[in-house]
Scaffold this active site. Structure first.
Site, PDB file in Angstrom:
ATOM      1  N   HIS A 185     -16.215  24.742 -38.223  1.00 44.72           N
ATOM      2  CA  HIS A 185     -15.095  24.368 -39.087  1.00 44.72           C
ATOM      3  C   HIS A 185     -15.630  23.491 -40.218  1.00 44.72           C
ATOM      4  CE1 HIS A 185     -12.460  24.797 -35.299  1.00 44.72           C
ATOM      5  NE2 HIS A 185     -11.997  25.694 -36.153  1.00 44.72           N
ATOM      6  N   CYS A 195     -11.044  17.005 -33.342  1.00 41.96           N
ATOM      7  CA  CYS A 195     -10.343  18.133 -32.712  1.00 41.96           C
ATOM      8  C   CYS A 195      -9.393  17.698 -31.598  1.00 41.96           C
ATOM      9  CB  CYS A 195     -11.329  19.112 -32.074  1.00 41.96           C
ATOM     10  SG  CYS A 195     -12.767  19.493 -33.022  1.00 41.96           S
TER      11      CYS A 195
END
Ligand code: GLY
Length: 260
Positions: free
Chosen positions: A168, A255
């Protein structure tokens, strides 16, 4: 430059199926008991920064569901439910929708054919960097930028598809406050980041780039001494947290929570 004051967070502990989640890390299977202890310490750290933490029940139907950040993008004026790029993670959005709606913000959603993982969205004081990655496609980034723009936020796309080490965008980018970003090498020369002060994370410590600024303190992975020293030299107050079991599953500190 707006420095958000977070008041709430949503977390979800890893479940009995955690080891069945997606990973490219090749670090071996996670130890669930240790992951739960690390997750509990993470929740307490958020509380010590002044946040009220909602702990959702573990969700064994979705092995990656502890990585709640990927399911939504929260702003002070709007929540956007994501549409994860990995089909295995699609069901996580329905299971978090109620908790996001309970925040009391207007709720929008990324629609097909757009895909977007929250891990690709790096908020930096009212500017949002939106990664186009193996998980977030151009249409998902475009939809998010349009939604953010209506709320008066800037959005800048950063295409990281040519950077295989970045699952990401936030695998290699974090906001450190003011006009300063932590970046890994592949992002250091990017034109989209021109005009920002960059703290480059050594290649050997690149995992630590996924850190989280929470109410003036920086949550950072423990065990990365050069990055920690560079941050302390800037006067940053660190909260170092053990993340070994989440790293095995390609997850980092950001996250593990949705913050507002
Ligand atoms: N295990 C986190 C992810 O791959 O999305």
């Amino acid at each position: 430059m707006t420095t958000p004051r977070f008041t709430r967070a949503i977390v979800r502990p890893p479940s009995s199926t955690f080891a069945q989640g997606l990973t490219r890390a090749a670090l071996g299977p996670p130890d669930l008991a240790l992951a739960l202890a690390q997750h509990e310490a993470y929740g307490r750290a958020l509380e010590s920064c002044g946040l009220a933490v909602t702990r959702l029940p573990p969700d064994p139907d979705h092995p990656d569901s502890t990585f709640v950040e990927d399911t939504a993008v929260l702003t002070p004026r709007l929540a956007v439910l994501s549409r994860p790029g990995a089909p295995e993670r699609a069901g996580e959005v329905a299971s978090i929708r109620g908790a996001v709606e309970a925040l009391g913000l207007p709720v929008a959603a990324i629609e097909a054919p757009g895909t977007l993982d929250g891990g690709d969205v790096c908020e930096a004081g009212g500017t949002f960097f939106v990664g186009i990655s193996g998980r977030t496609n151009e249409e998902g980034a475009r939809q998010l930028a349009a939604l953010l723009s209506k709320e008066g936020f800037e959005a800048t796309a950063v295409d990281v598809r040519g950077e295989p080490d970045l699952l990401h965008l936030k695998s290699g980018l974090a906001w450190l406050g003011d006009r300063t970003l932590a970046v890994t090498g592949p992002l250091a020369g990017r034109p989209e980041l021109a005009g920002w002060d960059l703290v480059e994370v050594d290649l050997a410590e690149s995992y630590a780039a996924n850190c989280v600024l929470v109410n003036g303190r920086l949550l950072v992975a423990a065990g990365f001494p050069r990055f920690a020293a560079a941050l302390r030299a800037r006067g940053t107050e660190l909260v170092e947290l053990e993340t070994s079991e989440f790293r095995k599953m390609d997850g980092g500190l950001s996250c593990l929570s949705l913050r507002i």
